[in-house]
Each structure stands twice: as C-alpha cells, then as structure tokens.
Write a protein that holds these residues in place. Structure first.
Motif, PDB file in Angstrom:
ATOM      1  N   THR A 278      18.597   8.029  -2.661  1.00 17.96           N
ATOM      2  CA  THR A 278      19.444   8.312  -1.359  1.00 17.96           C
ATOM      3  C   THR A 278      19.207   9.731  -0.715  1.00 17.96           C
ATOM      4  N   GLN A 279      18.484  10.387  -1.372  1.00 20.74           N
ATOM      5  CA  GLN A 279      18.207  11.902  -0.644  1.00 20.74           C
ATOM      6  C   GLN A 279      17.002  12.570  -1.057  1.00 20.74           C
ATOM      7  N   PRO A 280      16.466  13.226  -0.183  1.00 23.00           N
ATOM      8  CA  PRO A 280      15.174  13.872  -0.820  1.00 23.00           C
ATOM      9  C   PRO A 280      15.603  14.984  -1.753  1.00 23.00           C
ATOM     10  N   GLY A 281      14.655  15.070  -2.893  1.00 28.33           N
ATOM     11  CA  GLY A 281      14.600  15.742  -3.986  1.00 28.33           C
ATOM     12  C   GLY A 281      15.021  14.927  -5.201  1.00 28.33           C
ATOM     13  N   GLU A 282      15.293  13.721  -4.837  1.00 32.15           N
ATOM     14  CA  GLU A 282      15.856  12.707  -6.163  1.00 32.15           C
ATOM     15  C   GLU A 282      14.466  12.391  -6.842  1.00 32.15           C
ATOM     16  N   ARG A 283      14.678  12.242  -8.279  1.00 37.68           N
ATOM     17  CA  ARG A 283      13.756  11.776  -8.903  1.00 37.68           C
ATOM     18  C   ARG A 283      13.761  10.255  -8.929  1.00 37.68           C
ATOM     19  N   THR A 284      12.491   9.693  -8.728  1.00 32.39           N
ATOM     20  CA  THR A 284      12.216   7.925  -8.584  1.00 32.39           C
ATOM     21  C   THR A 284      11.192   7.642  -9.332  1.00 32.39           C
ATOM     22  N   ARG A 285      11.418   6.218  -9.597  1.00 35.89           N
ATOM     23  CA  ARG A 285      10.029   5.489 -10.180  1.00 35.89           C
ATOM     24  C   ARG A 285       9.803   4.437  -9.163  1.00 35.89           C
ATOM     25  N   VAL A 286       8.664   4.687  -8.563  1.00 33.61           N
ATOM     26  CA  VAL A 286       8.217   3.739  -7.633  1.00 33.61           C
ATOM     27  C   VAL A 286       7.345   2.240  -8.422  1.00 33.61           C
ATOM     28  N   SER A 287       7.965   1.096  -7.929  1.00 38.75           N
ATOM     29  CA  SER A 287       7.432   0.005  -8.776  1.00 38.75           C
ATOM     30  C   SER A 287       6.538  -0.911  -7.744  1.00 38.75           C
ATOM     31  N   ILE A 288       5.337  -1.251  -8.348  1.00 37.79           N
ATOM     32  CA  ILE A 288       4.571  -2.092  -7.513  1.00 37.79           C
ATOM     33  C   ILE A 288       4.030  -3.269  -8.584  1.00 37.79           C
ATOM     34  N   ARG A 289       3.869  -4.415  -8.079  1.00 39.36           N
ATOM     35  CA  ARG A 289       3.531  -5.549  -9.046  1.00 39.36           C
ATOM     36  C   ARG A 289       2.082  -5.538  -9.034  1.00 39.36           C
ATOM     37  N   PRO A 290       1.413  -5.898 -10.279  1.00 39.05           N
ATOM     38  CA  PRO A 290       0.055  -5.718 -10.351  1.00 39.05           C
ATOM     39  C   PRO A 290      -0.804  -6.743  -9.065  1.00 39.05           C
ATOM     40  N   GLU A 291      -0.383  -7.986  -8.850  1.00 34.75           N
ATOM     41  CA  GLU A 291      -0.890  -8.656  -7.978  1.00 34.75           C
ATOM     42  C   GLU A 291      -0.949  -8.218  -6.507  1.00 34.75           C
ATOM     43  N   ARG A 292       0.045  -7.153  -6.122  1.00 33.74           N
ATOM     44  CA  ARG A 292       0.129  -6.599  -4.813  1.00 33.74           C
ATOM     45  C   ARG A 292      -1.110  -5.690  -4.581  1.00 33.74           C
ATOM     46  N   VAL A 293      -1.757  -5.232  -5.892  1.00 31.18           N
ATOM     47  CA  VAL A 293      -2.476  -4.004  -5.737  1.00 31.18           C
ATOM     48  C   VAL A 293      -4.008  -4.513  -5.232  1.00 31.18           C
ATOM     49  N   GLU A 294      -4.711  -3.803  -4.364  1.00 33.01           N
ATOM     50  CA  GLU A 294      -6.146  -4.138  -4.038  1.00 33.01           C
ATOM     51  C   GLU A 294      -7.160  -3.121  -4.616  1.00 33.01           C
ATOM     52  N   VAL A 295      -8.214  -3.565  -4.761  1.00 32.89           N
ATOM     53  CA  VAL A 295      -9.175  -2.566  -5.311  1.00 32.89           C
ATOM     54  C   VAL A 295     -10.234  -2.286  -4.098  1.00 32.89           C
ATOM     55  N   ASN A 296     -10.644  -1.089  -4.022  1.00 28.28           N
ATOM     56  CA  ASN A 296     -11.283  -0.555  -2.730  1.00 28.28           C
ATOM     57  C   ASN A 296     -11.009  -1.545  -1.609  1.00 28.28           C
ATOM     58  N   PRO A 297      -9.817  -1.210  -1.143  1.00 28.24           N
ATOM     59  CA  PRO A 297      -8.971  -1.958   0.127  1.00 28.24           C
ATOM     60  C   PRO A 297      -9.979  -1.391   1.306  1.00 28.24           C
ATOM     61  N   GLU A 298      -9.859  -2.541   2.151  1.00 31.75           N
ATOM     62  CA  GLU A 298     -10.529  -2.297   3.487  1.00 31.75           C
ATOM     63  C   GLU A 298      -9.494  -1.350   4.238  1.00 31.75           C
ATOM     64  N   LEU A 299     -10.311  -0.446   4.968  1.00 33.82           N
ATOM     65  CA  LEU A 299      -9.322   0.491   5.683  1.00 33.82           C
ATOM     66  C   LEU A 299      -8.501  -0.418   6.836  1.00 33.82           C
ATOM     67  N   GLY A 300      -7.115  -0.146   6.635  1.00 35.68           N
ATOM     68  CA  GLY A 300      -6.277  -0.736   7.551  1.00 35.68           C
ATOM     69  C   GLY A 300      -5.290  -1.836   6.776  1.00 35.68           C
ATOM     70  N   ASP A 301      -5.800  -2.184   5.772  1.00 34.27           N
ATOM     71  CA  ASP A 301      -5.082  -3.235   5.003  1.00 34.27           C
ATOM     72  C   ASP A 301      -3.824  -2.598   4.124  1.00 34.27           C
ATOM     73  N   THR A 302      -3.900  -1.355   4.070  1.00 34.23           N
ATOM     74  CA  THR A 302      -2.850  -0.639   3.262  1.00 34.23           C
ATOM     75  C   THR A 302      -2.756   0.681   3.714  1.00 34.23           C
ATOM     76  N   ALA A 303      -1.438   1.281   3.593  1.00 28.99           N
ATOM     77  CA  ALA A 303      -1.270   2.638   4.263  1.00 28.99           C
ATOM     78  C   ALA A 303      -1.823   3.640   3.618  1.00 28.99           C
ATOM     79  N   HIS A 304      -2.185   3.567   2.634  1.00 28.92           N
ATOM     80  CA  HIS A 304      -2.772   4.810   1.942  1.00 28.92           C
ATOM     81  C   HIS A 304      -3.680   4.305   0.660  1.00 28.92           C
ATOM     82  N   THR A 305      -4.463   5.083  -0.016  1.00 34.24           N
ATOM     83  CA  THR A 305      -5.163   4.707  -1.336  1.00 34.24           C
ATOM     84  C   THR A 305      -5.029   5.780  -2.218  1.00 34.24           C
TER      85      THR A 305
END
Length: 366
Positions: A278-305
């Motif tokens: 709910t607010q900046p400074g809060e501790r968090t765990r970000v969750s990502i499913r294994p099949e949603r992750v790309e290896v050496n993604p093409e530029l533009g496919d994801t927001a960051h690497t």
C-alpha cells in the motif's frame, strides 16, 4: 476473499468457529457459501482446518460457534445420518463381510427403501461407475481403484444432493489417481451433485474444481476458480502453495495505479503489479511463475531484464527446468518448452532473464 454467505446458497457456513480445547481455534470465523451443483475443493496443508470444516458439515464434529446451513435450513443439531449427505473416504470404509451389492444396498435399507427399488438403485449406481459386473464380489477381491469406485457408488446410491469427499484418491497410484479425478468430476457435473472435496494435493484441486478454497491457520486465504488462484494469488502463502513460484525480496519505492517499482535486495529495480502493498518503504515479496520468465528476451518483449547465473539445467521431456541465481535468490526456476530451437543452458553460464510487469505481483513480505 471468502464468501459472506448468500441467501440462495445451497451450503453455507456463517461465522463458524471450532475449538477443541476452548482456547485455540482450529477454524476461525469461517464464512463460505456454495451454490447447488458446484464442485468446491478445500485445499491446504495438514492442520489448516479444511478436514475439520468437512467433518462439521458431515455432522461428525460440532461447531463451537456459528451456523451451518443446508438448503437454507440450519443443520447444527441434526445428526449425521439424518443430513442425507453422501461420504467418500480415503480408506473406502466398505464392509468386508458384505458383497459389493450388499454394501450399496445398506444405506438404502437404513432409509427403509423397498427391495425392488433397492435393487434398481444398486444396479444404476454400479453402472454409473462402470462396475455393473462386480455386484457379487467382496471388497477384498477388488483392486484399490475398484474399491474406490464402489465407495463412490455407495455415496451416490441414495441420490444425495450433497457429497463430501475426504482425500478419496490418496491411496491410489499416480496414473489411476489422475484417471479417477476426471471420472469423479464428470460424474458430479453430469448428475448435478454439489460436491465438497478435501485434499492437500494442489494439482488435484486445480484439475477437479469449479472453485478452490485455500486454507491456512484456520482461515480461507483465497477462494477462487483454479485459473484465478494460479494466475492471480492474493498473498504470499497462496502464491507459494499453489504451483511452483519464484519470489524476490525487495522494498516498494513507488506505487502509481496498477504499477509499482520495487528495489530488490541487490539494488536492481523492477516493475510489478501492486497486490497487497500500500505504500513506499514497505517490504514485499514479488512473485513470478516459472513459465512466465524468458531467457535472453528480445528487446521490447519485457519491460526490463535481470542478470542471472545458471546453477542447474534439467531435461524433463516436454520441458526444460533451469535453476538460476537471481538477485541473491539461488532457487529461481524457469520452465521452457522443449522446442527444436530451444537453447540448452549449462551450469555457470551467465544469461539475461525478463518478464512482463503484469506477470510480476508485489505481495506481502510474510
């Protein structure tokens, strides 16, 4: 979130609590409603309260507080044999001295149903589970899968509107268990029976259910259809308990609408969907499913690497399962389909990984 109960619910738990010692609650303020014909699974680890809820619904346990209703009528003070509920257990609970047909006829005799009607109902129930030729055998002459079919037929023989199942497939081998999952689901839906199913097996819950109630510590953590549970977990417990999941520890930097930025433990910053932060400074765990992750993604496919180092590469036939070190997490897993052009990674190899921000959920740190 858990239901608060609906006036047209076929099964309803209203503020139900259960304590065995008068102090600690095994079930805590449960509100849950099921429409007629739904297949609902109660899923959770041992001691989470799911089986206690089933036993209260069956009448084998008494609620310490609150009310349980069946078709709008309170059943708190109605004994189990008068609730008209079918039950299937893991140990089958068949009478060994009776034939299959006699086992099925027993609940009909208890209900004072005449002989000709009994015989017709027994035949129909046996045909329903494709065991029509086994009426003269005793349970000891049947395989585990056949006994489970008979236990299911006995629960259905008196045509109940509600059937409760407590880990009914736990004693079967993997292949037979998977076959029975589909048979039970198809039978329940074709007959329009309301079913409450208890299991600790997440795959079973996702495969069979219209909705799943995920229990932990006596409470429903999330109640949703299987795809929603998997794709959109509402807290860290559900994300970790349902399917394989990756987490990265971090701190919320900024929240803006349906996007937040999270600084990871190694200082890198990623975008995520704010779910229960709910607010900046809060501790968090970000969750990502294994099949949603790309290896050496093409530029533009994801927001960051992010940079990652391969620790383990496992060939599993239809998929490759790779374990990586990512932002200090040495158990980050990705799953990629086995394609002719798919690169096979080697331990020690440095790679870039990435994903879409909407596939990354910022959940509670606990």
């Amino acid at each position: 979130m858990p239901d608060t109960g609906a006036s047209d619910a076929f099964v309803a738990f209203e503020r139900v609590q259960k304590s065995y010692d008068g102090e600690s609650l095994v079930v805590k303020d449960l509100n849950l409603s099921l429409p007629k014909g739904e297949f609902l699974t109660m899923l959770g680890p041992s001691g989470s309260g799911k089986t206690t809820c089933l036993m209260m619904l069956a009448g084998f346990e008494t609620a310490t507080h609150g009310e349980i209703k069946l078709d709008g009528v309170s059943i708190n003070n109605i004994p189990p044999h008068k609730r008209g509920i079918g039950m299937v257990f893991q140990n089958y609970a068949l009478f060994p001295h009776m034939t299959v047909a006699e086992n099925l006829a027993f609940p009909l005799e208890v209900r004072k149903i005449g002989k000709s009607d009994r015989e017709a109902k027994v035949k129909r129930a046996l045909d329903m589970v494709e065991m029509g030729d086994f009426g003269g055998r005793r349970p000891g002459q049947l395989s585990g899968g056949q006994q489970q079919r008979i236990a299911l037929a006995r629960a259905l023989v008196f045509e109940p509107e509600l059937v409760l199942m407590d880990e009914p497939l736990g004693a079967l081998d993997k292949q037979l268990r998977e076959k029975m999952q589909f048979e039970i689901t198809n039978l329940a839906h074709s007959l329009g029976i309301t079913t409450v199913y208890v299991t600790h097996d997440q795959t079973e819950a996702l495969t069979m259910s219209d909705r799943v109630a995920v229990f932990n510590d006596g409470r429903i953590q999330q109640l949703a259809p299987p795809d929603e549970l998997y794709e959109a977990p509402q807290n860290s417990f559900v994300a970790q308990f349902i399917g394989e999941n990756n987490t990265l520890e971090g701190t919320v930097q900024q929240i803006q609408g349906d996007r937040c930025t999270v600084q990871l433990a190694n200082g890198e910053v990623i975008d995520a969907k704010p779910v229960n932060v709910t607010q900046p400074g809060e501790r968090t765990r970000v969750s990502i499913r294994p099949e949603r992750v790309e290896v050496n993604p093409e530029l533009g496919d994801t927001a960051h690497t992010l940079k990652a180092r391969v620790l383990e590469f496992v060939y599993m036939g239809d998929i490759f399962r790779t374990r990586l070190e990512v932002a200090g997490n040495r158990d980050f897993v990705i799953k990629t389909r086995n394609r002719a052009d798919q690169e096979r990674l080697t331990p020690g190899q440095e790679v870039a990984i990435g994903w879409l921000p909407e596939d990354c959920r910022a959940l509670d740190a606990d």
